[in-house]
Design a protein around this motif. Structure first.
Motif, PDB file in Angstrom:
ATOM      1  N   GLY A 153       0.781  -1.219   0.000  1.00 28.23           N
ATOM      2  CA  GLY A 153       0.000   0.000   0.000  1.00 28.23           C
ATOM      3  C   GLY A 153       0.816   1.274   0.000  1.00 28.23           C
ATOM      4  O   GLY A 153       0.264   2.369  -0.076  1.00 28.23           O
ATOM      5  N   GLU A 154       2.127   1.158   0.074  1.00 28.44           N
ATOM      6  CA  GLU A 154       2.984   2.339   0.094  1.00 28.44           C
ATOM      7  C   GLU A 154       3.004   2.999  -1.290  1.00 28.44           C
ATOM      8  O   GLU A 154       3.058   2.321  -2.316  1.00 28.44           O
ATOM      9  N   ASP A 155       2.983   4.320  -1.306  1.00 26.14           N
ATOM     10  CA  ASP A 155       3.022   5.081  -2.547  1.00 26.14           C
ATOM     11  C   ASP A 155       4.469   5.160  -3.030  1.00 26.14           C
ATOM     12  O   ASP A 155       5.333   5.703  -2.338  1.00 26.14           O
ATOM     13  N   LEU A 156       4.734   4.630  -4.205  1.00 29.66           N
ATOM     14  CA  LEU A 156       6.100   4.603  -4.723  1.00 29.66           C
ATOM     15  C   LEU A 156       6.590   5.953  -5.215  1.00 29.66           C
ATOM     16  O   LEU A 156       7.790   6.147  -5.361  1.00 29.66           O
ATOM     17  N   SER A 157       5.699   6.898  -5.445  1.00 28.25           N
ATOM     18  CA  SER A 157       6.132   8.200  -5.971  1.00 28.25           C
ATOM     19  C   SER A 157       7.103   8.907  -5.027  1.00 28.25           C
ATOM     20  O   SER A 157       7.962   9.655  -5.476  1.00 28.25           O
ATOM     21  N   GLY A 158       7.002   8.653  -3.741  1.00 27.63           N
ATOM     22  CA  GLY A 158       7.878   9.297  -2.783  1.00 27.63           C
ATOM     23  C   GLY A 158       9.236   8.644  -2.629  1.00 27.63           C
ATOM     24  O   GLY A 158      10.131   9.206  -2.000  1.00 27.63           O
ATOM     25  N   ILE A 159       9.421   7.475  -3.211  1.00 27.64           N
ATOM     26  CA  ILE A 159      10.691   6.766  -3.015  1.00 27.64           C
ATOM     27  C   ILE A 159      11.483   6.552  -4.300  1.00 27.64           C
ATOM     28  O   ILE A 159      12.625   6.116  -4.240  1.00 27.64           O
ATOM     29  N   THR A 160      10.926   6.862  -5.448  1.00 23.16           N
ATOM     30  CA  THR A 160      11.625   6.574  -6.703  1.00 23.16           C
ATOM     31  C   THR A 160      12.966   7.297  -6.808  1.00 23.16           C
ATOM     32  O   THR A 160      13.904   6.763  -7.391  1.00 23.16           O
ATOM     33  N   ALA A 161      13.080   8.469  -6.241  1.00 21.58           N
ATOM     34  CA  ALA A 161      14.351   9.208  -6.288  1.00 21.58           C
ATOM     35  C   ALA A 161      15.428   8.519  -5.456  1.00 21.58           C
ATOM     36  O   ALA A 161      16.617   8.661  -5.744  1.00 21.58           O
ATOM     37  N   ARG A 162      15.032   7.765  -4.460  1.00 23.64           N
ATOM     38  CA  ARG A 162      15.986   7.085  -3.577  1.00 23.64           C
ATOM     39  C   ARG A 162      16.503   5.775  -4.170  1.00 23.64           C
ATOM     40  O   ARG A 162      17.488   5.217  -3.695  1.00 23.64           O
ATOM     41  N   LEU A 163      15.856   5.260  -5.210  1.00 20.03           N
ATOM     42  CA  LEU A 163      16.209   3.946  -5.745  1.00 20.03           C
ATOM     43  C   LEU A 163      17.653   3.856  -6.231  1.00 20.03           C
ATOM     44  O   LEU A 163      18.273   2.804  -6.128  1.00 20.03           O
ATOM     45  N   ALA A 164      18.188   4.930  -6.754  1.00 15.90           N
ATOM     46  CA  ALA A 164      19.558   4.913  -7.262  1.00 15.90           C
ATOM     47  C   ALA A 164      20.595   4.823  -6.146  1.00 15.90           C
ATOM     48  O   ALA A 164      21.762   4.529  -6.406  1.00 15.90           O
ATOM     49  N   HIS A 165      20.185   5.043  -4.903  1.00 19.42           N
ATOM     50  CA  HIS A 165      21.133   5.115  -3.791  1.00 19.42           C
ATOM     51  C   HIS A 165      21.019   3.953  -2.811  1.00 19.42           C
ATOM     52  O   HIS A 165      21.632   4.005  -1.746  1.00 19.42           O
ATOM     53  N   ARG A 213      19.649  -2.477  -1.983  1.00 17.03           N
ATOM     54  CA  ARG A 213      18.609  -3.498  -2.115  1.00 17.03           C
ATOM     55  C   ARG A 213      17.265  -2.899  -1.744  1.00 17.03           C
ATOM     56  O   ARG A 213      17.185  -2.031  -0.885  1.00 17.03           O
ATOM     57  N   VAL A 214      16.213  -3.389  -2.396  1.00 13.99           N
ATOM     58  CA  VAL A 214      14.850  -3.040  -2.015  1.00 13.99           C
ATOM     59  C   VAL A 214      14.183  -4.316  -1.532  1.00 13.99           C
ATOM     60  O   VAL A 214      14.228  -5.347  -2.206  1.00 13.99           O
ATOM     61  N   GLU A 215      13.594  -4.252  -0.345  1.00 14.55           N
ATOM     62  CA  GLU A 215      12.839  -5.370   0.206  1.00 14.55           C
ATOM     63  C   GLU A 215      11.357  -5.018   0.168  1.00 14.55           C
ATOM     64  O   GLU A 215      10.958  -3.958   0.636  1.00 14.55           O
ATOM     65  N   VAL A 216      10.571  -5.917  -0.396  1.00 16.53           N
ATOM     66  CA  VAL A 216       9.121  -5.741  -0.417  1.00 16.53           C
ATOM     67  C   VAL A 216       8.551  -6.726   0.598  1.00 16.53           C
ATOM     68  O   VAL A 216       8.773  -7.937   0.506  1.00 16.53           O
ATOM     69  N   HIS A 217       7.819  -6.192   1.563  1.00 14.94           N
ATOM     70  CA  HIS A 217       7.294  -6.990   2.663  1.00 14.94           C
ATOM     71  C   HIS A 217       5.926  -7.579   2.311  1.00 14.94           C
ATOM     72  O   HIS A 217       5.054  -6.876   1.821  1.00 14.94           O
ATOM     73  N   PHE A 218       5.776  -8.869   2.576  1.00 13.23           N
ATOM     74  CA  PHE A 218       4.501  -9.570   2.448  1.00 13.23           C
ATOM     75  C   PHE A 218       4.052  -9.935   3.858  1.00 13.23           C
ATOM     76  O   PHE A 218       4.504 -10.941   4.414  1.00 13.23           O
ATOM     77  N   PRO A 219       3.174  -9.130   4.480  1.00  8.48           N
ATOM     78  CA  PRO A 219       2.821  -9.341   5.883  1.00  8.48           C
ATOM     79  C   PRO A 219       1.957 -10.568   6.147  1.00  8.48           C
ATOM     80  O   PRO A 219       1.953 -11.086   7.259  1.00  8.48           O
ATOM     81  N   LYS A 220       1.221 -11.035   5.132  1.00  5.52           N
ATOM     82  CA  LYS A 220       0.427 -12.245   5.317  1.00  5.52           C
ATOM     83  C   LYS A 220       0.352 -13.002   4.004  1.00  5.52           C
ATOM     84  O   LYS A 220       0.558 -12.447   2.929  1.00  5.52           O
ATOM     85  N   PHE A 221       0.031 -14.258   4.100  1.00  9.62           N
ATOM     86  CA  PHE A 221       0.051 -15.185   2.971  1.00  9.62           C
ATOM     87  C   PHE A 221      -0.751 -14.695   1.770  1.00  9.62           C
ATOM     88  O   PHE A 221      -0.292 -14.744   0.643  1.00  9.62           O
ATOM     89  N   GLY A 222      -1.943 -14.197   1.971  1.00  9.86           N
ATOM     90  CA  GLY A 222      -2.829 -13.830   0.871  1.00  9.86           C
ATOM     91  C   GLY A 222      -2.701 -12.404   0.376  1.00  9.86           C
ATOM     92  O   GLY A 222      -3.481 -11.978  -0.474  1.00  9.86           O
ATOM     93  N   ASP A 223      -1.735 -11.656   0.848  1.00  6.03           N
ATOM     94  CA  ASP A 223      -1.587 -10.254   0.449  1.00  6.03           C
ATOM     95  C   ASP A 223      -0.744 -10.174  -0.823  1.00  6.03           C
ATOM     96  O   ASP A 223       0.460 -10.389  -0.796  1.00  6.03           O
ATOM     97  N   GLY A 224      -1.372  -9.853  -1.941  1.00  4.71           N
ATOM     98  CA  GLY A 224      -0.679  -9.827  -3.216  1.00  4.71           C
ATOM     99  C   GLY A 224      -0.200  -8.462  -3.667  1.00  4.71           C
ATOM    100  O   GLY A 224       0.315  -8.324  -4.777  1.00  4.71           O
ATOM    101  N   ARG A 225      -0.328  -7.449  -2.828  1.00  2.00           N
ATOM    102  CA  ARG A 225       0.077  -6.100  -3.241  1.00  2.00           C
ATOM    103  C   ARG A 225       1.564  -5.995  -3.547  1.00  2.00           C
ATOM    104  O   ARG A 225       1.988  -5.182  -4.369  1.00  2.00           O
ATOM    105  N   GLY A 226       2.360  -6.849  -2.934  1.00  2.75           N
ATOM    106  CA  GLY A 226       3.800  -6.828  -3.186  1.00  2.75           C
ATOM    107  C   GLY A 226       4.159  -7.178  -4.621  1.00  2.75           C
ATOM    108  O   GLY A 226       5.171  -6.724  -5.153  1.00  2.75           O
ATOM    109  N   TYR A 227       3.321  -7.992  -5.267  1.00  3.58           N
ATOM    110  CA  TYR A 227       3.545  -8.319  -6.674  1.00  3.58           C
ATOM    111  C   TYR A 227       3.462  -7.051  -7.525  1.00  3.58           C
ATOM    112  O   TYR A 227       4.294  -6.827  -8.398  1.00  3.58           O
ATOM    113  N   SER A 228       2.452  -6.248  -7.267  1.00  3.32           N
ATOM    114  CA  SER A 228       2.285  -4.998  -8.009  1.00  3.32           C
ATOM    115  C   SER A 228       3.422  -4.032  -7.718  1.00  3.32           C
ATOM    116  O   SER A 228       3.922  -3.353  -8.622  1.00  3.32           O
TER     117      SER A 228
END
Length: 118
Positions: A28-40, A43-58
């Motif tokens: 559910g985090e908005d990526l627009s606020g972090i795209t500038a930080r990606l170059a620095h 590693r990026v970790e995407v958290h899956f807090p529960k088994f059925g939460d598919g938002r991390g795929y997106s």
């Protein structure tokens, strides 16, 4: 301790060096606020807090579309059944849950030989 799979190989235990610059993204985090930080980040970790939460795929797909080419690691409630599909959206590292068999998890990459989607 949780096991780490990178590039379809067991990479060992998962702790990171304390000086590593890691960006952790929550569902559910908005990526627009972090795209500038990606170059620095190392590693990026995407958290899956529960088994059925598919938002991390997106999130993974969007991170790759924004040009992130570094390590993209899935962490949280992962099982072997997720790995092949996670790899298809851009993940290249997976931190398995405590007690998951890494050798068994690796076999997930060979469950299907064809895909309907591009």
């Amino acid at each position: 301790m949780a096991r780490l799979i990178k590039q379809r190989r067991v990479a060992g235990e998962s702790p990171s060096p304390p000086d590593e610059n890691v960006l952790r993204v929550e569902p559910g985090e908005d990526l627009s606020g972090i795209t500038a930080r990606l170059a620095h980040v190392s590693r990026v970790e995407v958290h899956f807090p529960k088994f059925g939460d598919g938002r991390g795929y997106s999130l993974a797909r969007l991170l790759r579309r924004h040009g992130y080419r570094g390590e993209l690691r899935a962490v949280g409630q992962l099982t072997r059944d997720h790995l092949l599909f996670m790899e298809r959206v851009g993940f290249d590292a997976f931190e398995l849950r405590e007690g998951e068999d890494a050798a068994e998890a690796l076999s997930a990459f060979h469950d299907f030989s064809d895909a309907y989607q591009r």
